[in-house]
Design a protein around this motif. Structure first.
Motif, PDB file in Angstrom:
ATOM      1  N   ARG A 174       0.857  -1.184   0.000  1.00 60.62           N
ATOM      2  CA  ARG A 174       0.000   0.000   0.000  1.00 60.62           C
ATOM      3  C   ARG A 174       0.893   1.233   0.000  1.00 60.62           C
ATOM      4  O   ARG A 174       2.081   1.159   0.361  1.00 60.62           O
ATOM      5  N   HIS A 186      -4.912   6.867  -7.591  1.00 59.88           N
ATOM      6  CA  HIS A 186      -4.892   5.527  -6.990  1.00 59.88           C
ATOM      7  C   HIS A 186      -4.533   4.474  -8.030  1.00 59.88           C
ATOM      8  O   HIS A 186      -3.776   3.540  -7.736  1.00 59.88           O
ATOM      9  N   SER A 235      -9.580   0.802  -6.646  1.00 59.52           N
ATOM     10  CA  SER A 235      -9.613   0.831  -5.183  1.00 59.52           C
ATOM     11  C   SER A 235      -8.536   1.770  -4.663  1.00 59.52           C
ATOM     12  O   SER A 235      -7.580   2.104  -5.365  1.00 59.52           O
ATOM     13  N   GLU A 239      -4.729   1.908   0.944  1.00 57.90           N
ATOM     14  CA  GLU A 239      -5.180   0.775   1.741  1.00 57.90           C
ATOM     15  C   GLU A 239      -4.541  -0.481   1.163  1.00 57.90           C
ATOM     16  O   GLU A 239      -4.069  -0.493   0.028  1.00 57.90           O
ATOM     17  N   PHE A 241      -3.281  -3.789  -0.556  1.00 55.79           N
ATOM     18  CA  PHE A 241      -3.485  -4.673  -1.691  1.00 55.79           C
ATOM     19  C   PHE A 241      -2.709  -5.958  -1.432  1.00 55.79           C
ATOM     20  O   PHE A 241      -1.569  -5.922  -0.965  1.00 55.79           O
ATOM     21  N   TYR A 262      -5.715  -8.242  -5.003  1.00 52.49           N
ATOM     22  CA  TYR A 262      -6.952  -8.160  -4.236  1.00 52.49           C
ATOM     23  C   TYR A 262      -6.898  -6.974  -3.286  1.00 52.49           C
ATOM     24  O   TYR A 262      -5.825  -6.625  -2.771  1.00 52.49           O
ATOM     25  N   ASP A 263      -8.060  -6.373  -3.018  1.00 55.92           N
ATOM     26  CA  ASP A 263      -8.088  -5.350  -1.980  1.00 55.92           C
ATOM     27  C   ASP A 263      -8.345  -6.014  -0.635  1.00 55.92           C
ATOM     28  O   ASP A 263      -8.436  -7.248  -0.528  1.00 55.92           O
ATOM     29  N   VAL A 269      -9.149  -6.771  -7.824  1.00 52.13           N
ATOM     30  CA  VAL A 269      -9.223  -5.427  -8.388  1.00 52.13           C
ATOM     31  C   VAL A 269      -8.318  -5.235  -9.595  1.00 52.13           C
ATOM     32  O   VAL A 269      -8.507  -4.287 -10.365  1.00 52.13           O
TER      33      VAL A 269
END
Length: 287
Positions: A174, A186, A235, A239, A241, A262-263, A269
């Protein structure tokens, strides 16, 4: 070497517009002999995004690296309008230094729409807060090599290796600080992060751990050739990943890496695929 943290990364992504479809940007202060490919791809994505309607978000990109970028040289991003549709747009970006093209990137943008959904479920990777940092995983071997110096804009943690092929690994990443709400930022930061570990992972099946791309007799270097990224959902990159990555093949001096991203909720994502050169050179005495 200067500091390369989140404010510096945001400044690198803040391109200067010098013509309707032409932008200029600087390079991150990293201890590398050439410009980091993830940075150039992220900048090109930003340049392309600034020429499409705000309702259209990044959906994919494909970057071809033609020659090494020189860290002191400024980068120019010339955006070609390949297609402008009602809900989708395609752009081609030529990145040049001193008139020589170093990267060619194609990016697609589109307005979100509804439809059928499915995805591969995420692996069990535990919590990122419980995973050790990359430095901690190799502290007993002398810590990170010089290739990793300065990548302070991204926080990276290594999850336990799942069962399966030895070339598979799980990495949490992140941004190491808060980002603005702009979805293009992002997407660009995810693009930047997606170039950090894929090619290095190709060395893991051969006894070298991520972050220690140097053993006692050779220095391994990786050079990106092609980098493709599909955004299934935008996303927040500040935050966590989870990169579920592996290298299915290395042959004739080239390696392929791929990852499902993935988040924190387990949503798939993004998907990344990268091919690059693996170069081994004898270490100078004393290294």
């Amino acid at each position: 070497m200067g500091q390369h943290d989140v404010p510096d990364l945001l400044e690198v992504l803040n391109l200067r517009q010098v013509a309707p479809s032409t932008f200029e940007g600087s390079n991150a202060a990293l201890d590398l002999p050439r410009v980091f490919g993830g940075q150039l791809a992220a900048q090109a994505l930003v340049a392309a995004a600034r020429t499409v309607p705000a309702a259209q978000v990044p959906q994919s990109l494909h970057a071809t690296f033609l020659r090494p970028g020189l860290p002191p040289a400024p980068n120019r991003f010339a955006v070609e309008h390949v297609r402008d549709g009602r809900t989708r747009s395609t752009r081609s970006v030529a990145i040049t230094q001193h008139g020589r093209e170093v990267v060619r990137l194609t990016a697609a943008f589109g307005a979100p729409s509804s439809g059928v959904t499915h995805q591969t479920p995420p692996p069990d990777a535990g919590k990122p807060e419980d995973a050790p940092t990359l430095h901690e995983t190799i502290a007993d071997e002398g810590g990170l090599t010089g290739l990793w110096t300065g990548f302070d804009a991204v926080e990276l943690r290594v999850a336990p290796t799942p069962a399966g092929p030895p070339s598979r690994g799980l990495v949490w990443m992140r941004a190491a600080g808060a980002l603005p709400d702009d979805p293009v930022v992002h997407a660009a930061v995810l693009c930047y992060a997606s170039d950090l570990t894929l090619l290095s992972a190709a060395l893991v099946p051969h006894g070298l751990r991520l972050g220690r791309e140097r053993d006692h007799s050779h220095a391994w270097d990786t050079v990106s050739l092609d980098h493709a990224l599909w955004f299934h959902h935008i996303s927040r990159a500040d935050e966590w990943f989870l990169f579920d990555q592996h290298s299915p093949v290395a042959s004739h001096g080239r390696a392929l890496g791929t990852a499902h991203v993935y988040d924190g909720t387990g949503e798939l994502v993004a998907t990344v695929t990268q091919e690059g050169l693996l170069v081994a050179e004898p270490l100078p005495d004393g290294l």
